[in-house]
Design a protein around this motif. Sequence first.
Motif, mmCIF file in Angstrom:
data_model
loop_
_atom_site.group_PDB
_atom_site.id
_atom_site.type_symbol
_atom_site.label_atom_id
_atom_site.label_comp_id
_atom_site.label_asym_id
_atom_site.label_seq_id
_atom_site.Cartn_x
_atom_site.Cartn_y
_atom_site.Cartn_z
ATOM 1 N N ALA A 9 0.832 -1.207 0.000
ATOM 2 C CA ALA A 9 0.000 0.000 0.000
ATOM 3 C C ALA A 9 0.862 1.251 0.000
ATOM 4 N N ILE A 10 1.944 1.233 0.771
ATOM 5 C CA ILE A 10 2.841 2.394 0.830
ATOM 6 C C ILE A 10 3.514 2.616 -0.518
ATOM 7 N N SER A 11 3.997 1.537 -1.134
ATOM 8 C CA SER A 11 4.694 1.694 -2.405
ATOM 9 C C SER A 11 3.733 2.071 -3.533
ATOM 10 N N THR A 12 2.486 1.656 -3.431
ATOM 11 C CA THR A 12 1.504 1.959 -4.476
ATOM 12 C C THR A 12 0.933 3.362 -4.329
ATOM 13 N N THR A 13 0.518 3.724 -3.132
ATOM 14 C CA THR A 13 -0.189 4.996 -2.939
ATOM 15 C C THR A 13 0.653 6.086 -2.305
ATOM 16 N N GLY A 14 1.710 5.726 -1.669
ATOM 17 C CA GLY A 14 2.515 6.713 -0.967
ATOM 18 C C GLY A 14 2.247 6.662 0.518
ATOM 19 N N PHE A 15 3.235 7.085 1.285
ATOM 20 C CA PHE A 15 3.165 6.990 2.734
ATOM 21 C C PHE A 15 1.996 7.766 3.333
ATOM 22 N N PRO A 16 1.775 9.015 2.968
ATOM 23 C CA PRO A 16 0.667 9.767 3.588
ATOM 24 C C PRO A 16 -0.698 9.112 3.368
ATOM 25 N N ILE A 21 -5.289 5.883 5.493
ATOM 26 C CA ILE A 21 -6.158 4.709 5.431
ATOM 27 C C ILE A 21 -6.081 3.925 6.733
ATOM 28 N N TYR A 22 -4.867 3.740 7.243
ATOM 29 C CA TYR A 22 -4.692 3.020 8.504
ATOM 30 C C TYR A 22 -5.430 3.723 9.645
ATOM 31 N N LEU A 23 -5.284 5.030 9.729
ATOM 32 C CA LEU A 23 -5.938 5.783 10.803
ATOM 33 C C LEU A 23 -7.455 5.730 10.689
ATOM 34 N N LEU A 24 -7.977 5.756 9.478
ATOM 35 C CA LEU A 24 -9.426 5.655 9.297
ATOM 36 C C LEU A 24 -9.941 4.295 9.737
ATOM 37 N N ILE A 25 -9.189 3.246 9.432
ATOM 38 C CA ILE A 25 -9.590 1.902 9.856
ATOM 39 C C ILE A 25 -9.569 1.799 11.380
ATOM 40 N N GLU A 26 -8.539 2.313 11.999
ATOM 41 C CA GLU A 26 -8.427 2.278 13.461
ATOM 42 C C GLU A 26 -9.524 3.125 14.103
ATOM 43 N N ARG A 27 -9.803 4.258 13.511
ATOM 44 C CA ARG A 27 -10.830 5.153 14.064
ATOM 45 C C ARG A 27 -12.200 4.483 14.033
ATOM 46 N N ASN A 28 -12.462 3.729 12.987
ATOM 47 C CA ASN A 28 -13.739 3.043 12.874
ATOM 48 C C ASN A 28 -13.927 2.071 14.040
ATOM 49 N N GLY A 29 -12.894 1.326 14.388
ATOM 50 C CA GLY A 29 -12.970 0.409 15.529
ATOM 51 C C GLY A 29 -13.201 1.150 16.830
#
Length: 60
Positions: A9-16, A21-29
Amino acid sequence: MEFKDILDAISTTGFPIAVTIYLLIERNGTMNKFTQALTELTQSVNILVEYVKGKNSKDD
């Protein structure tokens, strides 16, 4: 998510974007846990209100 998926995901979309995406997934939980806690609190308050109403009607 596995580590390889994260690296892809990092290499495809970039670090930011990957971090967002990671923060949104964590926030949902976290929001699901918050919603559940708020529902339980609401139920407890409703029980307490009914108890106080019953107690006040006996005192009258």
